[in-house]
Design an enzyme around this catalytic site. Structure first.
Site, short mmCIF file in Angstrom:
data_model
loop_
_atom_site.label_atom_id
_atom_site.label_comp_id
_atom_site.label_asym_id
_atom_site.label_seq_id
_atom_site.Cartn_x
_atom_site.Cartn_y
_atom_site.Cartn_z
N CYS A 1 0.91 -1.21 0.14
CA CYS A 1 -0.09 -0.01 0.11
C CYS A 1 0.89 1.24 -0.01
CB CYS A 1 -0.85 0.04 1.30
SG CYS A 1 -1.91 1.20 1.29
N ASP B 1 0.50 3.58 1.82
CA ASP B 1 0.41 4.34 3.23
C ASP B 1 1.84 4.47 3.74
OD1 ASP B 1 0.10 4.15 6.20
OD2 ASP B 1 -1.87 3.70 5.90
N ARG C 1 2.95 4.62 6.73
CA ARG C 1 3.65 4.02 7.73
C ARG C 1 4.29 2.57 7.31
NH1 ARG C 1 -2.31 4.14 10.68
NH2 ARG C 1 -2.67 3.70 8.39
N HIS D 1 -1.69 -4.22 5.23
CA HIS D 1 -1.28 -3.88 6.60
C HIS D 1 -2.58 -3.36 7.60
CE1 HIS D 1 -2.17 0.64 6.05
NE2 HIS D 1 -2.20 0.07 4.76
N CYS E 1 -5.66 -0.08 7.39
CA CYS E 1 -5.65 0.48 5.95
C CYS E 1 -6.76 1.46 5.74
CB CYS E 1 -5.52 -0.65 5.04
SG CYS E 1 -5.27 -0.27 3.45
ZN ZN Z 1 -3.20 1.21 2.86
#
Ligand code: ZN
Length: 229
Positions: free
Chosen positions: A51, A53, A55, A110, A113
């Site tokens: 992803c 993302d 993090r 993850h 999400c």
């Molecule tokens: Zn995500």
């Protein structure tokens, strides 16, 4: 909410530039030999699809060096099925498998999400038609969960959906001819992982047993189907 006007030397970008300066002046000299070796070729150990993302940091969580991972990231760690969308993900897969000859492809979802939350609550995507359209590739996971999971509460549903989305994207991955061919002859291995941001644990999908298990203790759960040639 009104947008805050940025100063030309906005703090966030200056932190990023300072980080670059530290890399260039302190980190690079310590690894100069590696970068010189990498300057004209790459032979990554694996392709890592995850992803977008902020993090999730593939190199950090696998303690990999530059040149180790061929990374592709997008909202929801989605792999469109072959032929539906000749975009960046499909291109990266073909390049990794055919040109670079990677032996492993990891699809990594993850915890917490945002894309998976949006799949559960599509009304969040009213102003995001492109995201809504992209996440149709995760619709299959939503239906599998809705029709089969006796989930208890939102957090549980989100966790199961995140795993089912990884399973669905592994299925899509296998529709790509370059992947299918090497899976059939057994020289490509595919892995479905879910990374937990809060605890740092990774769970991997075991195709044979139909379950996710923690990696790190015991044999690695594998998502690779049996070869036929
Ligand atoms: Zn995500």
């Amino acid at each position: 909410m009104p947008y805050k006007k940025l100063k030309s030397t906005d703090d966030a970008i200056m932190q990023i530039v300072d980080g670059y300066r530290h890399f260039h002046e302190e980190v690079y000299p310590q690894q100069e030999e590696l970068f010189k070796k990498l300057a004209f070729e790459q032979t990554p150990k694996a392709m890592f699809i995850t992803c977008a993302d902020s993090r999730v940091v593939p190199e950090l969580i696998t303690q990999s060096s530059p040149g180790d991972l061929f990374v592709t990231r997008n909202v929801g760690n989605v792999v469109p099925p072959y032929g539906q969308m000749l975009g960046g993900v499909s291109t990266a897969i073909e390049y990794a498998v055919v040109a670079l000859g990677v032996k492993h492809i990891i699809i990594c979802g993850h915890s917490d999400c945002g894309a998976m939350k949006a799949v559960l609550n599509p009304e969040q995507l009213r102003n995001m038609p492109t995201v809504r359209s992209w996440l149709q590739h995760s619709e299959v996971a939503k239906i599998v969960v809705e029709e089969n999971c006796k989930c208890d509460g939102h957090r549980d549903t989100l966790g199961v959906l995140t795993e089912e989305n990884v399973v669905a994207q592994l299925g899509h991955l296998a529709t790509h001819p370059s992947v299918a061919s090497r899976l059939a002859r057994g020289d490509l291995f595919i892995h479905g992982w879910v990374y937990d941001i809060e605890t740092s644990q990774i769970r991997a999908y075991d195709t044979e047993k139909g379950e996710f298990r923690r990696i790190g203790d015991g044999p690695l759960p594998m998502a690779t189907p049996k070869p036929r040639y």
